[in-house]
Design a protein around this motif. Structure first.
Motif, PDB file in Angstrom:
ATOM      1  N   GLN A 259       0.939  -1.153  -0.242  1.00 54.91           N
ATOM      2  CA  GLN A 259      -0.140   0.019   0.112  1.00 54.91           C
ATOM      3  C   GLN A 259       0.739   1.308  -0.079  1.00 54.91           C
ATOM      4  O   GLN A 259       0.709   2.144  -0.765  1.00 54.91           O
ATOM      5  N   ARG A 260       2.055   1.092   0.710  1.00 54.48           N
ATOM      6  CA  ARG A 260       2.840   2.403   0.832  1.00 54.48           C
ATOM      7  C   ARG A 260       3.409   2.738  -0.380  1.00 54.48           C
ATOM      8  O   ARG A 260       3.693   3.912  -0.808  1.00 54.48           O
ATOM      9  N   PHE A 261       3.574   1.740  -1.398  1.00 54.39           N
ATOM     10  CA  PHE A 261       4.195   2.040  -2.596  1.00 54.39           C
ATOM     11  C   PHE A 261       3.221   1.777  -3.966  1.00 54.39           C
ATOM     12  O   PHE A 261       3.711   1.838  -4.861  1.00 54.39           O
ATOM     13  N   LEU A 262       2.033   1.796  -3.509  1.00 58.69           N
ATOM     14  CA  LEU A 262       0.886   1.826  -4.482  1.00 58.69           C
ATOM     15  C   LEU A 262       1.044   0.618  -5.520  1.00 58.69           C
ATOM     16  O   LEU A 262       0.857   0.801  -6.723  1.00 58.69           O
ATOM     17  N   GLN A 263       1.559  -0.369  -4.854  1.00 63.56           N
ATOM     18  CA  GLN A 263       1.761  -1.759  -5.435  1.00 63.56           C
ATOM     19  C   GLN A 263       0.274  -2.407  -5.557  1.00 63.56           C
ATOM     20  O   GLN A 263       0.068  -3.337  -4.753  1.00 63.56           O
ATOM     21  N   THR A 264      -0.500  -1.943  -6.360  1.00 62.48           N
ATOM     22  CA  THR A 264      -1.991  -2.677  -6.150  1.00 62.48           C
ATOM     23  C   THR A 264      -2.160  -4.064  -6.469  1.00 62.48           C
ATOM     24  O   THR A 264      -3.086  -4.743  -6.212  1.00 62.48           O
ATOM     25  N   ASP A 265      -1.142  -4.374  -7.636  1.00 59.33           N
ATOM     26  CA  ASP A 265      -1.367  -5.774  -8.087  1.00 59.33           C
ATOM     27  C   ASP A 265      -0.707  -6.628  -6.918  1.00 59.33           C
ATOM     28  O   ASP A 265      -1.425  -7.812  -6.836  1.00 59.33           O
ATOM     29  N   LYS A 266       0.036  -6.183  -6.197  1.00 56.39           N
ATOM     30  CA  LYS A 266       0.446  -7.132  -4.953  1.00 56.39           C
ATOM     31  C   LYS A 266      -0.549  -7.107  -3.982  1.00 56.39           C
ATOM     32  O   LYS A 266      -0.867  -8.328  -3.262  1.00 56.39           O
ATOM     33  N   ILE A 267      -1.280  -6.144  -3.762  1.00 53.36           N
ATOM     34  CA  ILE A 267      -2.391  -6.105  -2.832  1.00 53.36           C
ATOM     35  C   ILE A 267      -3.428  -6.943  -3.210  1.00 53.36           C
ATOM     36  O   ILE A 267      -3.880  -7.794  -2.447  1.00 53.36           O
ATOM     37  N   PHE A 268      -3.796  -6.782  -4.504  1.00 51.12           N
ATOM     38  CA  PHE A 268      -4.709  -8.002  -4.947  1.00 51.12           C
ATOM     39  C   PHE A 268      -4.279  -9.380  -4.891  1.00 51.12           C
ATOM     40  O   PHE A 268      -5.102 -10.160  -4.264  1.00 51.12           O
ATOM     41  N   ALA A 269      -2.977  -9.545  -5.014  1.00 51.22           N
ATOM     42  CA  ALA A 269      -2.431 -10.978  -5.039  1.00 51.22           C
ATOM     43  C   ALA A 269      -2.479 -11.290  -3.514  1.00 51.22           C
ATOM     44  O   ALA A 269      -2.773 -12.471  -2.973  1.00 51.22           O
ATOM     45  N   GLY A 270      -2.134 -10.504  -2.701  1.00 53.59           N
ATOM     46  CA  GLY A 270      -2.225 -11.038  -1.165  1.00 53.59           C
ATOM     47  C   GLY A 270      -3.615 -11.258  -0.851  1.00 53.59           C
ATOM     48  O   GLY A 270      -4.022 -12.103  -0.017  1.00 53.59           O
ATOM     49  N   ILE A 271      -4.768 -10.317  -1.080  1.00 59.60           N
ATOM     50  CA  ILE A 271      -6.001 -10.553  -0.748  1.00 59.60           C
ATOM     51  C   ILE A 271      -6.454 -11.965  -1.442  1.00 59.60           C
ATOM     52  O   ILE A 271      -7.242 -12.609  -0.488  1.00 59.60           O
ATOM     53  N   LEU A 272      -6.175 -12.034  -2.737  1.00 56.89           N
ATOM     54  CA  LEU A 272      -6.789 -13.397  -3.318  1.00 56.89           C
ATOM     55  C   LEU A 272      -6.011 -14.733  -2.611  1.00 56.89           C
ATOM     56  O   LEU A 272      -6.816 -15.408  -2.282  1.00 56.89           O
ATOM     57  N   LEU A 273      -4.683 -14.646  -2.273  1.00 58.23           N
ATOM     58  CA  LEU A 273      -4.098 -15.730  -1.567  1.00 58.23           C
ATOM     59  C   LEU A 273      -4.884 -16.035   0.006  1.00 58.23           C
ATOM     60  O   LEU A 273      -5.171 -17.031   0.357  1.00 58.23           O
ATOM     61  N   ILE A 274      -5.260 -14.922   0.632  1.00 58.01           N
ATOM     62  CA  ILE A 274      -5.787 -14.969   2.007  1.00 58.01           C
ATOM     63  C   ILE A 274      -7.345 -15.769   1.739  1.00 58.01           C
ATOM     64  O   ILE A 274      -7.714 -16.626   2.508  1.00 58.01           O
ATOM     65  N   GLY A 275      -7.902 -15.272   0.598  1.00 57.26           N
ATOM     66  CA  GLY A 275      -9.160 -16.152   0.312  1.00 57.26           C
ATOM     67  C   GLY A 275      -9.019 -17.531  -0.148  1.00 57.26           C
ATOM     68  O   GLY A 275      -9.696 -18.379   0.340  1.00 57.26           O
ATOM     69  N   VAL A 276      -8.087 -18.041  -0.715  1.00 57.31           N
ATOM     70  CA  VAL A 276      -7.742 -18.990  -1.374  1.00 57.31           C
ATOM     71  C   VAL A 276      -7.431 -20.077  -0.228  1.00 57.31           C
ATOM     72  O   VAL A 276      -7.790 -21.299   0.132  1.00 57.31           O
ATOM     73  N   ILE A 277      -6.399 -19.524   0.654  1.00 61.76           N
ATOM     74  CA  ILE A 277      -6.078 -20.357   2.085  1.00 61.76           C
ATOM     75  C   ILE A 277      -7.236 -20.360   2.859  1.00 61.76           C
ATOM     76  O   ILE A 277      -7.563 -21.561   3.279  1.00 61.76           O
ATOM     77  N   GLY A 278      -8.339 -19.525   3.176  1.00 63.91           N
ATOM     78  CA  GLY A 278      -9.230 -19.518   3.886  1.00 63.91           C
ATOM     79  C   GLY A 278     -10.043 -20.553   3.300  1.00 63.91           C
ATOM     80  O   GLY A 278     -10.762 -21.335   4.155  1.00 63.91           O
TER      81      GLY A 278
END
Length: 300
Positions: A259-278
């Protein structure tokens, strides 16, 4: 009560009043899930064929993905605000190769499961006591109900003072976020045990401990496992909050750093990973429920 029944020990007499689902689960024959006739699409709680279930699940997962991809390539939204699936996959590949994605997944999963497990170890007996004894309910339920409305993020300064900034602090935040909700849900599961079963066991001479061990706990087990499954999802929602506390690794920490570096693709990747693991953990707990209580699912 016949003379032969009266001679039986209390545990055997209690087994006679338990429903087949609790006393003879393994002996209950599985009813056919489907019939030869055509299955309706919109029947209320009616079974549908397996192939139709698979098709609907695939459709429900693919439609949002297609809509996301179309929105990303349409040019209506800048890529920095809405990266496409291809960009997210590329970021995910680079994260795995160069930035220790496997380690982030492992440490975040460990934090969530540890906080959730500590909550369960304390909440299960406490919820059982609240749901069984009115005196314990009057003593503890109002306080638990009061604390559960307090946001877990508000406890971060206190946790840092009391626990420090190491792994214990992150686990404590997840514990606080799930424990009080879990206690009340367990108590409600226990209260749903029919009073008729409890009274029948007491009539047959069961002691207080035997009623709890042989009637209340077996009857509440399916609902308790569902409660554990639901609260596991809550534990994952507190991951990002927990990794605010001086973290240097983990999925939540990586999302916050991106978020600090405005890397929205990484933010999306992290959110999707949490969803997949959950989702994977949720399906594992569902599978456990089906294996532990097959008689419930055979009737659905």
């Amino acid at each position: 009560m016949s003379e032969n029944t009266a001679r039986l020990p209390a545990t055997a007499r209690i087994a006679q009043v338990l429903p087949p689902s609790a006393a003879t689960a393994d002996a209950t024959p599985a009813t056919p899930a489907f019939h030869a006739k055509r299955q309706p699409w919109w029947g209320i709680r009616s079974a549908i064929p397996t192939h139709r279930t698979a098709a609907l699940v695939s459709l429900g997962l693919l439609l949002p993905l297609v809509a996301w991809a179309w929105l990303a390539v349409s040019g209506w939204v800048e890529p920095v605000f809405m990266p496409g699936p291809v960009q997210v996959l590329q970021r995910l590949r680079g994260w795995y190769a160069d930035e220790g994605l496997a380690g982030d997944i492992g440490i975040s999963t460990l934090r969530v499961v540890t906080g959730w497990a500590l909550s369960a170890v304390i909440a299960l007996p406490l919820g059982l006591a609240i749901g069984t004894f009115r005196s314990v309910q009057a003593l503890l339920e109002p306080l638990t109900d009061f604390v559960r409305y307090m946001p877990a993020v508000a406890f971060i300064p206190l946790v840092m003072v009391w626990v420090g900034i190491d792994e214990g602090a992150k686990i404590a935040i997840i514990f606080i976020g799930t424990f009080f909700q879990m206690v009340l849900m367990v108590a409600e599961d226990v209260r749903r045990v029919p009073m008729a079963q409890i009274e029948a066991a007491q009539t047959m001479g069961a002691s207080r401990g035997e009623v709890i061990r042989l009637v209340i706990v077996p009857a509440a087990k399916p609902a308790l496992l569902d409660t554990l499954r639901i609260t596991m999802g809550w534990a994952w929602t507190y991951l990002v909050v927990a990794e605010l506390v001086a973290a240097s690794s983990g999925l939540g920490f990586s999302i916050l750093k991106a978020q600090r570096f405005l890397q929205t693709d990484k933010i999306f990747a992290g959110i999707l990973l949490i969803g997949v693991i959950g989702l994977a953990i949720d399906q594992l707990l569902r599978w456990t429920h089906r294996r532990a209580f097959p008689y419930l699912h055979a009737r659905r």
